[in-house]
Design a protein around this motif. Sequence first.
Motif, PDB file in Angstrom:
ATOM      1  N   GLN A 623    -112.732 -10.425-109.291  1.00 50.93           N
ATOM      2  CA  GLN A 623    -113.153 -11.237-110.426  1.00 50.93           C
ATOM      3  C   GLN A 623    -113.440 -12.661-109.962  1.00 50.93           C
ATOM      4  O   GLN A 623    -113.155 -13.048-108.830  1.00 50.93           O
ATOM      5  CB  GLN A 623    -112.083 -11.253-111.512  1.00 50.93           C
ATOM      6  CG  GLN A 623    -110.768 -11.907-111.125  1.00 50.93           C
ATOM      7  CD  GLN A 623    -109.722 -11.809-112.223  1.00 50.93           C
ATOM      8  OE1 GLN A 623    -109.746 -10.914-113.047  1.00 50.93           O
ATOM      9  NE2 GLN A 623    -108.787 -12.761-112.231  1.00 50.93           N
ATOM     10  N   HIS A 624    -114.046 -13.410-110.862  1.00 49.58           N
ATOM     11  CA  HIS A 624    -114.435 -14.790-110.573  1.00 49.58           C
ATOM     12  C   HIS A 624    -113.230 -15.595-110.068  1.00 49.58           C
ATOM     13  O   HIS A 624    -112.131 -15.502-110.616  1.00 49.58           O
ATOM     14  CB  HIS A 624    -115.009 -15.435-111.830  1.00 49.58           C
ATOM     15  CG  HIS A 624    -115.338 -16.889-111.654  1.00 49.58           C
ATOM     16  ND1 HIS A 624    -116.368 -17.335-110.883  1.00 49.58           N
ATOM     17  CD2 HIS A 624    -114.733 -17.998-112.153  1.00 49.58           C
ATOM     18  CE1 HIS A 624    -116.410 -18.650-110.907  1.00 49.58           C
ATOM     19  NE2 HIS A 624    -115.417 -19.082-111.671  1.00 49.58           N
ATOM     20  N   LEU A 638    -118.577 -14.441-107.939  1.00 47.52           N
ATOM     21  CA  LEU A 638    -119.053 -15.270-109.051  1.00 47.52           C
ATOM     22  C   LEU A 638    -118.849 -14.625-110.416  1.00 47.52           C
ATOM     23  O   LEU A 638    -118.894 -15.316-111.441  1.00 47.52           O
ATOM     24  CB  LEU A 638    -120.550 -15.572-108.868  1.00 47.52           C
ATOM     25  CG  LEU A 638    -120.977 -16.246-107.560  1.00 47.52           C
ATOM     26  CD1 LEU A 638    -122.484 -16.453-107.551  1.00 47.52           C
ATOM     27  CD2 LEU A 638    -120.241 -17.557-107.374  1.00 47.52           C
ATOM     28  N   HIS A 639    -118.644 -13.305-110.432  1.00 48.29           N
ATOM     29  CA  HIS A 639    -118.613 -12.568-111.700  1.00 48.29           C
ATOM     30  C   HIS A 639    -117.884 -11.256-111.445  1.00 48.29           C
ATOM     31  O   HIS A 639    -117.956 -10.721-110.334  1.00 48.29           O
ATOM     32  CB  HIS A 639    -120.058 -12.334-112.155  1.00 48.29           C
ATOM     33  CG  HIS A 639    -120.196 -11.651-113.482  1.00 48.29           C
ATOM     34  ND1 HIS A 639    -120.058 -12.304-114.676  1.00 48.29           N
ATOM     35  CD2 HIS A 639    -120.495 -10.355-113.786  1.00 48.29           C
ATOM     36  CE1 HIS A 639    -120.277 -11.451-115.669  1.00 48.29           C
ATOM     37  NE2 HIS A 639    -120.538 -10.259-115.148  1.00 48.29           N
ATOM     38  N   PRO A 641    -115.838 -12.963-114.947  1.00 49.80           N
ATOM     39  CA  PRO A 641    -114.670 -13.816-115.226  1.00 49.80           C
ATOM     40  C   PRO A 641    -113.527 -12.992-115.803  1.00 49.80           C
ATOM     41  O   PRO A 641    -113.713 -11.858-116.250  1.00 49.80           O
ATOM     42  CB  PRO A 641    -115.214 -14.822-116.231  1.00 49.80           C
ATOM     43  CG  PRO A 641    -116.353 -14.138-116.886  1.00 49.80           C
ATOM     44  CD  PRO A 641    -116.961 -13.239-115.846  1.00 49.80           C
ATOM     45  N   CYS A 657    -119.116  -6.648-109.984  1.00 57.14           N
ATOM     46  CA  CYS A 657    -118.739  -7.768-109.124  1.00 57.14           C
ATOM     47  C   CYS A 657    -119.999  -8.367-108.516  1.00 57.14           C
ATOM     48  O   CYS A 657    -120.795  -7.659-107.897  1.00 57.14           O
ATOM     49  CB  CYS A 657    -117.829  -7.289-107.993  1.00 57.14           C
ATOM     50  SG  CYS A 657    -116.190  -6.819-108.544  1.00 57.14           S
ATOM     51  N   LEU A 682    -123.944 -15.602-115.936  1.00 57.17           N
ATOM     52  CA  LEU A 682    -123.960 -16.336-114.684  1.00 57.17           C
ATOM     53  C   LEU A 682    -124.802 -17.607-114.786  1.00 57.17           C
ATOM     54  O   LEU A 682    -124.439 -18.650-114.236  1.00 57.17           O
ATOM     55  CB  LEU A 682    -124.489 -15.440-113.563  1.00 57.17           C
ATOM     56  CG  LEU A 682    -123.473 -14.450-112.976  1.00 57.17           C
ATOM     57  CD1 LEU A 682    -124.167 -13.368-112.181  1.00 57.17           C
ATOM     58  CD2 LEU A 682    -122.475 -15.176-112.092  1.00 57.17           C
ATOM     59  N   ALA A 686    -122.463 -20.410-113.739  1.00 51.81           N
ATOM     60  CA  ALA A 686    -122.505 -20.682-112.294  1.00 51.81           C
ATOM     61  C   ALA A 686    -123.936 -20.764-111.802  1.00 51.81           C
ATOM     62  O   ALA A 686    -124.267 -20.254-110.732  1.00 51.81           O
ATOM     63  CB  ALA A 686    -121.738 -19.596-111.534  1.00 51.81           C
TER      64      ALA A 686
END
Length: 802
Positions: A623-624, A638-639, A641, A657, A682, A686
């Motif tokens: 996970q983030h 990054l993903h 969350p 992921c 995202l 981010a």
Amino acid sequence: MVVDRISSPLLGPACAAALVIGALACVLLPALPPLWASAPAAAVAALGWVLRWRGRAAAALLFGLAWTCCHGYWALQAQLPAGAVAQDVLVRGQVVDLPKQAPGYTRFEFRVDASDAIPTLRGKRLQVLWHAPRGGPADAGTDQRHRLHAGADWQLSLRVRPPRSRINPGGFDGERHALLRGLAASGNVRDAHTTRQLRPAHGLPAWRERTSAAIARQIAHPSARFIQALALGDTRGLSDIDWAQLRALGLTHLIAISGFHVGLVAGFAALLCSVLWRSWPGLARFWPRPQAAACAAAVAAVGYAVVAGSELPTVRTALMIAVVALARVVRRPVTVAQGLALAALAMLLPAPLSVLSAGFWLSFGGVLWLLWCLPQGRPKGGAAMLRGALAGQGVASVALLPLAVALFGGTARLGPLVNLPVIPLWSLLVVPLALLGTALEALRSGAGQWPWRAAAWVFDASWQLMQPLAEHPQAMWWLAQGPAWALPAALLGVFWWLLPRGAGAVLAGSLLCLPLLWPARSAPQQGELELVVHDVGQGTAVLLRTAHHALWYDVGPPAGSEGEERMLLPTLRALGQVPPARVMISHDHLDHSGNLAALRRQLPGLQVLAPRGSAIASAGTCQHGLRWQWDGVDFQVLHPPAAFPAAGKGADNEASCVLRVAGTHGAVLLPGDIGRQGEQALLQGAADALRADVVLVPHHGSGGSSTGGWVEAVAPQLALVSAGHQNRFGHPKRDVVQRWQAAGAEVLSTAESGAIRVWLGAQGLQLREQRIHAARWWDAAGRARSAAILSPIEQAAVGPEG
């Protein structure tokens, strides 16, 4: 008379060797010369071969090259056109081999006798896959696969397509296999309602299957599968684990029907004939005993080779025995070398593409090395026989080592030692008993039970003793792929090794063998990154390499069964890469995680990361916020969350992921199967971290992903698509590809390029498409991509290995 002395015999060893070299030169070409040039060249070279002159061997070499080119064209023309789309067709024909039954499918070869939709398929062979019906118990009655038997005539509703293979470094070349087997297409059974049996099993294939079933029924022991292989060449019962253990022990050459088995049958037939002639001397008035025994041996050898499936080692031995028998009949002496040359000519003249087979080189090469290295004549006394056996095993182990490494990527460390006791035990006891049982069963049903059971008992006793050796982690010696010239250099080194004493062979031979047996391994430097997008069909599997570490991001769909992973590990071995200790699964769908079970069986300590809520056992959470560094390369998730809906709650794709890997010279973005929702999440959370030089296009290039804002935020130089050729989803979608291209990215797909290797190093962004790098003339897609203009990145560089 001078010409007679300097010209090679028409069918002698020199001309046979020249023919083999010419055929080999043809199959190594990236593209075939035009047919209009090959056919006249073959005719002229044949005339030069027949004439008695100084250049006869050179003419045989040219004939081998041109004749193999002609056969290559004819073999390709017999297949469906390479660019043809899959078609549904109703065909009628016969199952011509032993069907392989697996839990979810049945695979078999089918000869088409009639085809209304595609008349050109008539008389051709197809590789057919019949999957189990979906839907559970309600469909159980519609599964007719279990009624499929060798030799039966069927009407099948198939979806056929040209032969096509997944292309990976060190991987299996299915297109070469199709060419060698004479397969015109591959097919899948589509409609079970129009599929029906037209005629029950009959003929030789049916007899082989019935006899194999009798072995399993009468032995009723797990070792029955090995007796089936030894007696009939039926290896369907051997699992991946069995083959892995046999390979680790160096015994694969013994378990299937080999030339030695044919020799045993021929010798037994000759002995029976001699006994019969000695019992009734009057028979010699009609036919001398030596000629009769030779003919009996030849007939038995040829007949057994046909019964055993006509594999190449058996055909080679049967041809040699037939040549010797013919020489006896016409009272002409023939040496073993001459017999070997005639056997090679008899095999290559009608089928020059046989040089594509590993069995051709191991079979003829082994006999050739033994002829050259060992003294001729029959040894006298037990000590001399033992010395001869040890010398033969030593020569075979050393001489065939380069071929084994080049053909299979490695060799068994203990193979020579294990073969010393096993070869005489299995070849002189287990195999004769298995063959005796088969012969008795052919005469009367049930008569083969006691020899088969005795063979199984002896085999099982020895197999149980050897299994701990086979299961040792270091039993196999795997080697990275060396350069193309490494094999000829190693063969020259072995030749030098085996020269008579005093030839200075040890140092020189060792140096020549080094490039093959100790190849240079290219690995990224500190801060550099290498990316390998495997060609796994409709799925994803990516290998990330740093200077001293490696990571798998997804592992693709199921590619092995019962323990032997066949897709990712061969690539690792070819690259000389130690298996990764960590795997990141983007999400728990079969096309991304289906191969994980096979990998875990072979790599028990594998650490797995997966999204929260996945069904993967013992997996850490991806996970983030998860972040680490290897060798100056930054790995960042990054993903998704922590607050994102967990996988398994209808959001599997969107919860993929997303991994960003950044080195000193560029970054890679791996987004799994996220769609619009994941991309928007995202972009909102981010966006600054999305920019990358290389991106794996989300969800295989589906229309529900790669939105305009996402593409603009990533802005890569290279966009890679992992998708199957002509997949049913139509991935990658045309508008998706156009969006990436409009953003300035070069778009490549594994469906067309095969495995794609990308380097982010000091020399900038470099790539290699495996279909171009390993292009051969039977790979239509590789030829097409080789002929096309190179991509801008490939124009700049073709990778650090040239």
